[in-house]
Design an enzyme around this catalytic site. Structure first.
Site, PDB file in Angstrom:
ATOM      1  N   PRO A 184      36.848  46.409  22.768  1.00 55.76           N
ATOM      2  CG  PRO A 184      35.048  44.417  21.834  1.00 55.76           C
ATOM      3  CD  PRO A 184      36.328  45.013  22.423  1.00 55.76           C
ATOM      4  CG  ASN A 185      31.766  49.115  23.495  1.00 53.41           C
ATOM      5  OD1 ASN A 185      31.691  49.996  22.167  1.00 53.41           O
ATOM      6  ND2 ASN A 185      31.253  48.070  22.946  1.00 53.41           N
ATOM      7  NE  ARG A 204      30.903  50.377  27.254  1.00 46.18           N
ATOM      8  CZ  ARG A 204      30.965  48.705  27.354  1.00 46.18           C
ATOM      9  NH1 ARG A 204      32.528  49.005  27.750  1.00 46.18           N
ATOM     10  NH2 ARG A 204      30.446  47.698  27.356  1.00 46.18           N
ATOM     11  CE1 TYR A 262      31.479  48.107  31.784  1.00 44.14           C
ATOM     12  CE2 TYR A 262      30.174  48.903  31.307  1.00 44.14           C
ATOM     13  CZ  TYR A 262      30.326  48.080  31.000  1.00 44.14           C
ATOM     14  OH  TYR A 262      29.993  46.525  31.108  1.00 44.14           O
ATOM     15  CG  ASN A 300      38.137  44.505  30.189  1.00 44.48           C
ATOM     16  OD1 ASN A 300      37.117  43.856  29.893  1.00 44.48           O
ATOM     17  ND2 ASN A 300      38.286  45.477  31.314  1.00 44.48           N
ATOM     18  CB  ALA A 349      31.321  42.169  23.719  1.00 40.90           C
ATOM     19  CG  HIS A 374      31.098  37.914  27.838  1.00 41.42           C
ATOM     20  ND1 HIS A 374      30.815  37.305  28.403  1.00 41.42           N
ATOM     21  CD2 HIS A 374      30.830  39.143  27.889  1.00 41.42           C
ATOM     22  CE1 HIS A 374      31.254  38.290  29.288  1.00 41.42           C
ATOM     23  NE2 HIS A 374      30.968  39.616  28.846  1.00 41.42           N
ATOM     24  CG  ASP A 397      41.666  29.241  19.082  1.00 45.06           C
ATOM     25  OD1 ASP A 397      41.815  28.303  19.986  1.00 45.06           O
ATOM     26  OD2 ASP A 397      41.024  28.575  18.209  1.00 45.06           O
ATOM     27  CD  GLU A 451      37.968  36.358  32.155  1.00 43.62           C
ATOM     28  OE1 GLU A 451      38.673  35.520  32.256  1.00 43.62           O
ATOM     29  OE2 GLU A 451      37.183  36.592  31.694  1.00 43.62           O
ATOM     30  CG  HIS A 506      35.883  41.297  32.742  1.00 45.74           C
ATOM     31  ND1 HIS A 506      35.405  41.466  31.792  1.00 45.74           N
ATOM     32  CD2 HIS A 506      35.693  39.515  33.842  1.00 45.74           C
ATOM     33  CE1 HIS A 506      35.608  40.587  31.037  1.00 45.74           C
ATOM     34  NE2 HIS A 506      36.120  39.228  32.020  1.00 45.74           N
ATOM     35  CB  ILE A 507      35.469  47.585  34.840  1.00 46.74           C
ATOM     36  CG1 ILE A 507      36.702  48.444  34.183  1.00 46.74           C
ATOM     37  CG2 ILE A 507      35.170  49.163  35.862  1.00 46.74           C
ATOM     38  CD1 ILE A 507      36.683  49.017  32.879  1.00 46.74           C
ATOM     39  NE  ARG A 525      26.558  44.055  33.399  1.00 45.28           N
ATOM     40  CZ  ARG A 525      27.442  44.986  32.495  1.00 45.28           C
ATOM     41  NH1 ARG A 525      28.761  44.511  32.773  1.00 45.28           N
ATOM     42  NH2 ARG A 525      27.338  45.787  31.550  1.00 45.28           N
ATOM     43  NE  ARG A 551      26.369  42.713  30.144  1.00 43.17           N
ATOM     44  CZ  ARG A 551      27.167  43.145  29.173  1.00 43.17           C
ATOM     45  NH1 ARG A 551      28.134  43.335  28.756  1.00 43.17           N
ATOM     46  NH2 ARG A 551      26.088  43.868  28.980  1.00 43.17           N
TER      47      ARG A 551
HETATM   48  C1  DQA Z   1      33.488  43.909  30.555  1.00 41.44           C
HETATM   49  C2  DQA Z   1      32.874  43.364  31.150  1.00 41.44           C
HETATM   50  C3  DQA Z   1      31.823  42.972  30.112  1.00 41.44           C
HETATM   51  O1  DQA Z   1      30.605  41.936  29.857  1.00 41.44           O
HETATM   52  C4  DQA Z   1      31.244  44.130  28.837  1.00 41.44           C
HETATM   53  O2  DQA Z   1      30.861  44.026  27.344  1.00 41.44           O
HETATM   54  C5  DQA Z   1      32.436  45.051  28.559  1.00 41.44           C
HETATM   55  C6  DQA Z   1      33.335  45.429  29.500  1.00 41.44           C
HETATM   56  C7  DQA Z   1      34.151  45.062  32.212  1.00 41.44           C
HETATM   57  O3  DQA Z   1      34.944  45.522  32.331  1.00 41.44           O
HETATM   58  O4  DQA Z   1      33.149  44.809  32.909  1.00 41.44           O
HETATM   59  O5  DQA Z   1      32.407  45.613  27.570  1.00 41.44           O
HETATM   60  O6  DQA Z   1      34.750  43.473  30.382  1.00 41.44           O
END
Ligand code: DQA
Length: 147
Positions: free
Chosen positions: A10-11, A18, A23, A74, A77, A80, A87, A98, A100-101, A107, A111
Site C-alpha cells: 500500500p501507498n 508521497r 521516499y 516491499n 505498512a 509491521h 503466512d 524483504e 524497504h526504500i 523511524r 516500524r
Molecule cells: C516502507 C516502510 C514502511 O514502514 C512504510 O509503511 C511504507 C514504505 C519503505 O519502503 O520504506 O509504506 O516499506
C-alpha cells in the site's frame, strides 16, 4: 533467466508525491522501469506490481508459491502487522527478499517490528530505490548459487 516478481504494497504507487523527504522524488513508474532494466542486465525479467489490497497481495504470493517464482517484496505498512502476508510468504520455496526504500529501524517505533522478516531470506532497507537493485543482485546470487 528467471522471472522475478517485484511486489509492492500500500501507498507505493504514490512514490514521488508521497513524503518525498523520506521516499525520494522518483515515481512508481520510475521504479518499474529501473527494476526491469536492473533485472535485464543480469538476464532476468522483473514483473513489477503494486496493490493497496492485502487480499490481492496474498493472491500474488500464492502465485509465487505455486509457480516457484523468486520474490522481492516491499510489503510497506503490511510489514509491521500482517500475519496473512507472513503466512503466505511461508509457503514459498523460492527466495523471498524483504525490501524497504527507507530504513524502518531509524523511524517510528511501530516500524521497528517486521512480522515477515523471519520467513524471508533477508532484508535490504534504507538505500532508496537502490534497495531494489541490491535485492535483484541478491536474487541473482541465490539463484546462481554464488552465495
Ligand atoms: C516502507 C516502510 C514502511 O514502514 C512504510 O509503511 C511504507 C514504505 C519503505 O519502503 O520504506 O509504506 O516499506
Amino acid at each position: 533467466m528467471a522471472e522475478i516478481l517485484v511486489l509492492n504494497g500500500p501507498n507505493l504507487a504514490r512514490l514521488g508525491v508521497r513524503e518525498p523527504e523520506i521516499y525520494g522524488h522518483a515515481s512508481y513508474d520510475d521504479l518499474v522501469k529501473q527494476c526491469q532494466s536492473w533485472a535485464a542486465v543480469l538476464g532476468h525479467q522483473a514483473q513489477v506490481r503494486q496493490t493497496d489490497s492485502e487480499h490481492e497481495l496474498v493472491g500474488w504470493l500464492h502465485e509465487a508459491a505455486d509457480q516457484n517464482l523468486p520474490v522481492i517484496l516491499n510489503a510497506a505498512a503490511f510489514t509491521h502487522y500482517s500475519y496473512s502476508i507472513r503466512d503466505a510468504i511461508a509457503q514459498i520455496k523460492s527466495p523471498v527478499i524483504e525490501v524497504h526504500i527507507s530504513n524502518p529501524a531509524a523511524r517510528e517505533d511501530f516500524r521497528h517490528q517486521s512480522v515477515i522478516a523471519a520467513v524471508c531470506v533477508g532484508a535490504i532497507s534504507g538505500f532508496g530505490l537502490h534497495s531494489y537493485y541490491l535485492a535483484i543482485q541478491a536474487i541473482d546470487i541465490l539463484l546462481n548459487n554464488k552465495k
